[in-house]
Design an enzyme around this catalytic site. Sequence first.
Site, mmCIF file in Angstrom:
data_model
loop_
_atom_site.group_PDB
_atom_site.id
_atom_site.type_symbol
_atom_site.label_atom_id
_atom_site.label_comp_id
_atom_site.label_asym_id
_atom_site.label_seq_id
_atom_site.Cartn_x
_atom_site.Cartn_y
_atom_site.Cartn_z
ATOM 1 C CG ASP A 113 -1.970 -1.001 1.290
ATOM 2 O OD1 ASP A 113 -1.968 -1.891 0.419
ATOM 3 O OD2 ASP A 113 -2.827 -0.918 2.176
ATOM 4 C CG HIS A 169 3.165 -8.491 0.374
ATOM 5 N ND1 HIS A 169 2.704 -9.597 1.056
ATOM 6 C CD2 HIS A 169 2.736 -7.411 1.085
ATOM 7 C CE1 HIS A 169 2.031 -9.206 2.126
ATOM 8 N NE2 HIS A 169 2.033 -7.882 2.161
ATOM 9 C CB SER A 256 9.174 2.951 5.258
ATOM 10 O OG SER A 256 8.977 3.005 6.653
#
Length: 296
Positions: A113, A169, A256
């Site tokens: 996301d 991921h 981040s």
Amino acid sequence: MIQVYNRKTKSYEEELIAGKKYIEWTYESPIGKNVTELIAKKKLFSKLYGTYCDTKLSASKIPSFIESFNIDMTLSKKKINEFNSFNDFFTRELHSEARPINKNKDILISPGDGRLTAYENIDLDNIVQIKGLTYSLKELIDDESIASKYSNGVCVILRLCPTDYHRFHFIDSGIPYESHHIKGHYYSVNPIALKAVPKLFCENKREWSLFKSDNFKDVLHVEVGATCVGSIIQSYSPNVKVNKGDEKGYFKFGGSTTILFFEKDSIKIDSDILEQSKLGFECKVLFGENIGTKII
């Protein structure tokens, strides 16, 4: 005000920024800039705050944070009262159905996301950090031989806000290699900071690894830490086969960034993302969302 592009509504939205006044003060005011250089960018500052976010005391911040940023907790595996600390909440796992993944091997998905920008035909010495500021891939990973593989390739930058799901991921099945650690500072990765600190990604703490993708050639993964990020946690096992969508790792508290580099003629990024990136806008995306296709 930071605006991001909503791909679904085809409109721009104002980003809700956690600690907005603090970020503006530390990166735009003369006194704040001095505080950033003397204290905020240092490892000790982020380590201390990260340690606090691991304590049970920090859990008291969770309800107000959820309310202030309208976070949908129905997607979380844990309920609000089940989190042991703020970092436990921050690194929360989602139900598998919360982020559906396109299993088509020719479709490139977002690794997480966040707010995404992408650039094609990259110049390895002038990769765009933000409009008007660039850095070199060699400086970013400190490995010229690996960097040279991505000349004229594609760079995808995913910026995660503190309000986002903070696990990242794998975008394909394949073999991930070991992670390389590079020490650095802890500047914020918010666009306000990106405009103020040249080559910020090359200044901050970061990790990089190669991923031998089954369908998109060799992909270079780079994770960049930021202010108050207690740790970059790699949860995968090197040299062990992974599937598309498997977790690679997660960030503890703070904004981040995950950066992916693709070899030339391996992928084609969706046109709306490229268009908005050229205009200087990030596109809001979710993990598993289609962002490109394989070049066959």
